[in-house]
Structures are given as C-alpha cells and as structure tokens.
Design a protein around this motif. Structure first.
Motif, PDB file in Angstrom:
ATOM      1  N   TRP A  18       0.682  -1.178   0.008  1.00 23.31           N
ATOM      2  CA  TRP A  18      -0.061   0.383   0.176  1.00 23.31           C
ATOM      3  C   TRP A  18       1.478   1.016  -0.037  1.00 23.31           C
ATOM      4  CZ3 TRP A  18      -4.954   0.930  -0.934  1.00 23.31           C
ATOM      5  CH2 TRP A  18      -5.578   2.005  -0.489  1.00 23.31           C
ATOM      6  N   GLN A  19       0.406   2.013  -1.169  1.00 22.63           N
ATOM      7  CA  GLN A  19       1.240   3.661  -0.775  1.00 22.63           C
ATOM      8  C   GLN A  19      -0.800   5.185  -0.739  1.00 22.63           C
ATOM      9  OE1 GLN A  19       2.874   2.271  -4.413  1.00 22.63           O
ATOM     10  NE2 GLN A  19       5.237   2.851  -4.095  1.00 22.63           N
ATOM     11  N   GLY A  20       0.285   5.692   0.433  1.00 23.23           N
ATOM     12  CA  GLY A  20      -0.319   7.232   0.264  1.00 23.23           C
ATOM     13  C   GLY A  20      -0.943   6.751   1.246  1.00 23.23           C
ATOM     14  N   GLY A  21      -2.180   7.354   1.317  1.00 24.74           N
ATOM     15  CA  GLY A  21      -3.345   7.220   2.364  1.00 24.74           C
ATOM     16  C   GLY A  21      -3.836   7.067   2.279  1.00 24.74           C
ATOM     17  N   ILE A  22      -5.641   7.095   2.867  1.00 21.27           N
ATOM     18  CA  ILE A  22      -6.219   5.852   2.754  1.00 21.27           C
ATOM     19  C   ILE A  22      -7.437   5.984   2.351  1.00 21.27           C
ATOM     20  CG2 ILE A  22      -8.126   6.706   4.395  1.00 21.27           C
ATOM     21  CD1 ILE A  22      -8.089   3.017   3.697  1.00 21.27           C
ATOM     22  N   LYS A  23      -7.633   7.312   1.332  1.00 24.87           N
ATOM     23  CA  LYS A  23      -8.462   7.355  -0.081  1.00 24.87           C
ATOM     24  C   LYS A  23      -7.955   8.345  -1.406  1.00 24.87           C
ATOM     25  CE  LYS A  23     -12.567   8.818   2.991  1.00 24.87           C
ATOM     26  NZ  LYS A  23     -13.792  10.228   2.711  1.00 24.87           N
ATOM     27  N   ASP A  24      -6.357   8.276  -0.764  1.00 26.60           N
ATOM     28  CA  ASP A  24      -6.271   9.243  -1.791  1.00 26.60           C
ATOM     29  C   ASP A  24      -4.544   7.626  -2.195  1.00 26.60           C
ATOM     30  OD1 ASP A  24      -4.113   9.216   0.195  1.00 26.60           O
ATOM     31  OD2 ASP A  24      -3.473  11.405  -0.623  1.00 26.60           O
ATOM     32  N   GLY A  25      -4.402   6.909  -1.776  1.00 23.69           N
ATOM     33  CA  GLY A  25      -3.557   6.016  -2.216  1.00 23.69           C
ATOM     34  C   GLY A  25      -3.834   4.756  -2.885  1.00 23.69           C
TER      35      GLY A  25
END
Length: 143
Positions: A11-18
C-alpha cells in the motif's frame, strides 16, 4: 501436516488517495491493484472482500466434494458463490456475515443426503473455521 501458502499486499499513500497491489505466492494474482474507491465506492477492480469470497467459495466447494465422496457420491458440478458483508460497526468496519450459495449436480443424490453434506461442508471447511462472522448457506441440488 502443515501447509503454508502466502499472499502479499503493498500500500502506498493515504487511505482515500492511496493505492495498493495484491499478489499471491502462486502468481495467479500478480500486482493486482486495489484502492479505497474499489473497496468502498464501487470502482471496478479487486478488493479484500471479493478475495475472501473467492477463497471461501472454493474451499467450501472442495469440502462438499470431500464429504460427498465419503458418502459414495461424486458431483458433476458444484458452483458456489460467497457474498461477503462488510459493514461499519463501532470502532470501524467488520466482515459481519458471509452467505454461501451453492448449486450442485450430483447423480444419485437425494435432497436429504445433499443438505446434510452441504451443512457439514459449511461447518468443516477450513476457511469457514477462520471467520468470526456469521456464515449462512443456501444449497440447491440440480435435477
């Protein structure tokens, strides 16, 4: 006997924009993408719940085949769908239920024997034993 298989995720990034990818040891899935939108907003693509559903449906079908074989029956076809319910609960989200829907064509099987085998497979399937969720079943024997 102990059998170990693995799946992995990045997983890469935040919860909504990842975004992430999921892979399996066998290579059947290799860097398949998943994301918040694919999981919660209906965007096309994979998500953990459908992978759990596929795992449960395949395990259940194999367990049913085993139990039928022990009763001297062989299925021509077992088709199972597992519907996985992800719900918001206190403290976040949880898989609260899984509904198995199976249709089987089994020469020589009567309805009572089939329902007994179907219920035993639901309880005995290793993936069923994994879940804390309520697991329900609808089983249909084809003529």
């Amino acid at each position: 006997m102990s059998i170990k298989k693995s799946g992995s995720a990045v997983w890469q990034g935040g919860i909504k924009d990842g975004k992430g990818t999921v892979s399996t040891q066998s290579g059947v899935l290799q860097n398949v993408s998943y994301s918040f939108a694919k999981r919660f907003e209906g965007e096309a693509g994979s998500n953990p719940e459908e992978l759990i559903g596929a795992a449960h449906a395949s395990c259940y079908s194999m367990a049913l085949s085993l139990i039928l074989g022990e009763a001297g029956l062989t299925a021509e076809r077992i088709a199972t769908e597992a519907q996985v319910a992800l719900e918001e609960v206190e403290g976040g989200f949880a898989i609260t239920a899984i509904h198995l829907d199976t249709v089987a064509k089994i020469p020589g099987a009567d309805e009572a024997a089939f329902q007994d085998a179907a219920d035993k497979a639901k309880e005995g399937c290793p993936v069923s034993k994994l879940f804390n969720a309520e697991i329900t079943l609808q089983a249909k024997l084809e003529g």
